[in-house]
Structures are given as C-alpha cells and as structure tokens.
Write an enzyme that holds these catalytic residues in place. Structure first.
Site, PDB file in Angstrom:
ATOM      1  N   HIS A 187       0.840  -1.209   0.000  1.00 21.91           N
ATOM      2  CA  HIS A 187       0.000   0.000   0.000  1.00 21.91           C
ATOM      3  C   HIS A 187       0.869   1.251   0.000  1.00 21.91           C
ATOM      4  O   HIS A 187       1.171   1.823   1.049  1.00 21.91           O
ATOM      5  CB  HIS A 187      -0.914  -0.028   1.230  1.00 21.91           C
ATOM      6  N   LEU A 198       2.556   6.561  -4.931  1.00 21.57           N
ATOM      7  CA  LEU A 198       3.708   7.142  -5.618  1.00 21.57           C
ATOM      8  C   LEU A 198       3.348   8.416  -6.382  1.00 21.57           C
ATOM      9  O   LEU A 198       4.234   9.107  -6.891  1.00 21.57           O
ATOM     10  CB  LEU A 198       4.344   6.117  -6.564  1.00 21.57           C
ATOM     11  N   ARG A 199       2.047   8.711  -6.516  1.00 21.40           N
ATOM     12  CA  ARG A 199       1.515   9.976  -7.042  1.00 21.40           C
ATOM     13  C   ARG A 199       1.746  10.207  -8.531  1.00 21.40           C
ATOM     14  O   ARG A 199       1.112  11.088  -9.109  1.00 21.40           O
ATOM     15  CB  ARG A 199       2.089  11.163  -6.267  1.00 21.40           C
ATOM     16  N   ASN A 226      -4.865   5.921  -7.244  1.00 26.10           N
ATOM     17  CA  ASN A 226      -5.458   7.266  -7.237  1.00 26.10           C
ATOM     18  C   ASN A 226      -4.479   8.326  -7.732  1.00 26.10           C
ATOM     19  O   ASN A 226      -4.091   9.246  -7.028  1.00 26.10           O
ATOM     20  CB  ASN A 226      -6.016   7.625  -5.850  1.00 26.10           C
ATOM     21  N   HIS A 237     -10.911   0.074   0.812  1.00 27.63           N
ATOM     22  CA  HIS A 237     -10.810   1.206   1.736  1.00 27.63           C
ATOM     23  C   HIS A 237     -12.161   1.270   2.442  1.00 27.63           C
ATOM     24  O   HIS A 237     -13.131   1.767   1.890  1.00 27.63           O
ATOM     25  CB  HIS A 237     -10.525   2.487   0.941  1.00 27.63           C
ATOM     26  N   HIS A 244      -5.629  -0.647   5.650  1.00 27.94           N
ATOM     27  CA  HIS A 244      -5.435   0.146   6.876  1.00 27.94           C
ATOM     28  C   HIS A 244      -6.531  -0.031   7.942  1.00 27.94           C
ATOM     29  O   HIS A 244      -7.185   0.935   8.349  1.00 27.94           O
ATOM     30  CB  HIS A 244      -5.249   1.620   6.548  1.00 27.94           C
ATOM     31  N   ASN A 292      -6.409   9.305   7.035  1.00 31.33           N
ATOM     32  CA  ASN A 292      -7.634   8.530   6.787  1.00 31.33           C
ATOM     33  C   ASN A 292      -7.270   7.061   6.591  1.00 31.33           C
ATOM     34  O   ASN A 292      -6.515   6.749   5.670  1.00 31.33           O
ATOM     35  CB  ASN A 292      -8.338   9.064   5.538  1.00 31.33           C
ATOM     36  N   ASP A 309       0.812   2.688   3.768  1.00 32.02           N
ATOM     37  CA  ASP A 309      -0.089   3.748   3.298  1.00 32.02           C
ATOM     38  C   ASP A 309       0.697   5.049   3.145  1.00 32.02           C
ATOM     39  O   ASP A 309       0.219   6.137   3.484  1.00 32.02           O
ATOM     40  CB  ASP A 309      -1.288   3.935   4.229  1.00 32.02           C
TER      41      ASP A 309
END
EC number: 3.5.2.3
Length: 428
Positions: free
Chosen positions: A56, A59-60, A90, A177, A230, A276, A303
């Site tokens: 999890h 890396l954007r 995402n 999630h 998570h 979150n 995360d």
C-alpha cells in the site's frame, strides 16, 4: 557477476551466519564462508531480513509529481528496506486502464530502486459507478493482481460483488478502503471523547466496521479474496477474526502509525496527524498490536501518502489527509512489536515481506534467506536509536508525524536481486 559476502548477520534475528550473494542469487548460507574477490559487508550484530514488501504505497505519478514520483518514492522505499512496493491507483489520470498501469510499471523498471507493482482501480475514475478494465489490466505487461479504489470506498454492494466475481477468475484480490461515506461526511478525526472536546467532526468506528462486515460476507458468498486496507479499530479486528474462523478468504493490513499514535495527538491541531482512517484510541492501538501478533491482521503496510508542504502547512480543516511512511515503517514496527516482545524478527519478516508478497503475488519477493533464492535482502542495525529527521528523507515530501521523535533501528543496506540500492545508509 559480482559477489557479496555478508558476514556475521543474524538471519531473521537468529544465530550469526554468513550469506554469499553471487549475481542475482543467494549462493550459500552458513558459517565461516569465504569467496575470492567478493565484496565483504561486516554485519556483526545486525539483523538480515528478506527485502520488505509494501502492499500500500502512493507514488503519485502520473499527475502529482509535486508530492512524489516513482523515482523519489522508490528511493524512499530502498532507504526503508523495501525491494517491492504496490502503487495505489489514485493518480491523475487514475490507473484504471492497461495504458496507465503499464506506464507506472515501466517507470518502476527504468528507475530500478525497487520493483513497482501497480494496483488497478476497481471502478472507472474511482467514481464507484462502473467497473474498470480489470481483465485488461491483469493481462497487460504490468500483470495487475490487486485492485483498489483506495482513498475512496467501493460503497455500492453490487459493484463490490461484481469486482469480487471478476477477479476470482485469475485469483486476484480487491483491496477495500473501508469507509461508509454517509457516516463520515465532514469527518475530521476519530469520533470519540477528543473529537467532542475539540468540536471536530467525528469519523465513527462503525463506518469502517460496517463495510468490513459487508465485504467479508460478499467474499464468502462469491468465494473470492478480499483484502482490508489500513484496518484501524478494535471492532474491525473482531470482525476479521470471526471471518477467518469461518474460512472466509480475507486478509488485512495495519499501518505503522495506527500501531503507535492515538487521537490524543489531534489536540495539537497539527495537520501532520490528519490521516484517513484517523488516528484512533489507545484501546484500538493495543488491539491492533495484539491482532498483528496473533495473525488476525496479516501484514503491515505503510499507506505512504506524500503531500507537498502547502497541503499540510495550513489550518486543520483544509489540510490533506495522509502521512509518509516508507522510511520509518520498520523502526515503528521494531518499537511497537519487537521491543515490546509481541513479535520476533522472523515474525516481522513474515508480516512485512512474506505475506504481503504472497497476497499481491509478487514473484521473487518474500522468499527465504537461503541458497538458490533471489538476493532481495535488507540489513538492519537494530541497536541504533535516534531522532527522525525528515530533511534526510529520500521522499519528495516531508509530512511525517515522527519529526524529532527517537525511534529504534536503522536500515543500513538493501539489495535488489543482488544489486545494492542502499549502502551504509546511503542510496547508491
């Protein structure tokens, strides 16, 4: 082909042994080993583990290269002892097609600090309305096996059922999630005594637990695999424990920060603690530690959620949620699990390498430290203790909740298929 002799390391925390790497493979494990021309790494007193695997990571890239890139994220991973990471979907554009997941996979191959396994989105655009190209992403060069809308919950039960049915065909897994959106509208922190005193919108435990309960029942009905991202509450632990007792194919992860930090820190109003799911209570933290120790929670996953300075250096309500974690994860696990006697180092290897590799089908990772196995390894100075300095991070972002905090353990070396990516704590 280069040879490396790791001399006197405590393999999985056991008795000192020598490990000889020849090329990409572990050639020999024993005592008194020698090899002509080999580079010698003196490892007396240090612990040798299989390379860590993070199921999890954010890396954007593509789209948010201001906070992280595949290059900087994998450098951070190598610094933390990781040899493989799974990159969440995402991004911008969302990793919901074969083309985007292949782009991330190829960037990982180009930079080479660790293996990058893209996670595909469950739904188009993470919008929860239509299944993404699950089969195409699996059949792509990236070979996607894990699918998640992380950051958002797949809250539509029909969509979740269809996703579980689809991935069953190739033994994939849906990573959920768990956040019922209607129960968390306007939520800023854990719902409880502290949120009431501070007047901040509460994120109730039941918002997580209700989705987990629904999804383990769906997984049982379909006969498919579901993974809980998570997990953060004592109640969630009990639901997963019950599901496993029924033979349901569920796995779960806990983050390092949920093993250590509590919602009491939110009293500082420092947005670095905004995450979150939110930081929970001391009771939840203790339940999570016990569940990781007894195997109810299968793995530790970071995360890792990097954000640029301006997204965190602002008022609490406007701040982004998330913390970086790749470079501090092993230290937090040592403090919360090893130094407390809840896990030994073999247990750490199981929770941070063996099982995450198995869940994500990361071939070549999470393997035993023995002859003939890939030389994916990390060497840890467990006697070290020092303050966390985010200025020294390899990550592009600095949003760590541990700045200035003393933590134990330091990764000194990481090898990916026999090639050093970290030597004496410095990236190669």
């Amino acid at each position: 082909m280069s040879k490396i002799l790791i001399r006197g390391a405590k393999v999985l925390g056991g008795e000192p042994q020598d490990v000889l790497i020849d090329g990409e493979t572990i050639a020999e494990v024993g005592t008194g080993l020698s090899a002509e021309g080999a580079e010698v790494v003196e490892a007396a007193g240090k612990v040798l583990l299989p390379g860590l695997v993070d199921l999890h990571t954010h890396l954007r890239e593509p789209g948010r290269e201001d906070s992280e890139t595949v290059l900087t994220g994998t450098r951070a991973a190598a610094s933390g002892g990781y040899t493989a990471v799974f990159a969440m979907a995402n991004t911008f554009p969302v990793a919901d097609t074969a083309g985007v997941v292949e782009q991330v996979w190829r960037l990982g191959r180009e930079h080479g600090y660790c293996d990058v396994r893209p996670i595909g989105a469950v739904t188009v655009g993470l919008e929860g309305k239509k299944l993404a190209e699950l089969g195409a992403m699996h059949e792509s060069a990236a070979g996607v096996t894990v699918f998640s809308d992380d950051g958002k919950c797949v809250d539509d039960a029909v969509i979740m059922r269809r996703a579980l049915e689809y991935v069953k065909a190739f033994d994939g897994v849906v990573a959920q999630h768990a956040q019922e959106p209607r129960l968390t509208e306007g939520a800023q922190m854990n719902e409880g005594v502290v949120s009431a005193e501070l007047g901040l919108g509460g994120w109730p435990a039941v918002a997580e637990e209700s989705i987990i309960a629904r999804d383990v029942l769906l997984a049982e009905h379909v006969g498919s695999r579901v993974h809980i991202c998570h997990l953060s509450t004592a109640g969630s632990v009990e639901i997963v424990r019950w599901a496993k007792s029924r033979g349901i194919r569920v796995t779960a992860e806990v983050t390092p920060h949920h093993l250590l930090l509590t919602d009491e820190l939110v009293r500082t109003y420092n947005p670095v603690y905004k995450v979150n799911p939110p930081l929970r209570t001391e009771r939840d933290v203790m339940a999570l530690r016990e569940a990781l120790a007894d195997g109810t929670i299968d793995i530790v996953a970071t995360d890792h959620a990097p954000h640029p300075h301006e997204d965190k250096d602002c008022e609490w309500a406007a701040a982004a949620m998330g913390m970086v974690g790749l470079e501090t994860a092993l230290s937090v696990v040592q403090e919360t699990m090893v130094d407390t006697g809840l896990l030994d180092w073999a247990g750490v290897a199981d929770r941070m390498s063996v099982k995450p590799a198995r869940i994500g089908q990361a071939t070549g990772h999470g393997r035993p430290v023995s002859a003939g196995e890939p030389a994916n390894l990390t060497l840890v100075d467990t006697a070290y203790r020092g303050p966390v300095d985010p200025a020294r991070f390899a990550s592009r972002s600095r949003n760590t909740p541990y700045e200035g905090r003393e933590l134990p353990g330091r990764v000194t070396h990481t090898w990916l298929r026999g090639k050093a990516t970290l030597v004496d704590g410095k990236l190669t």
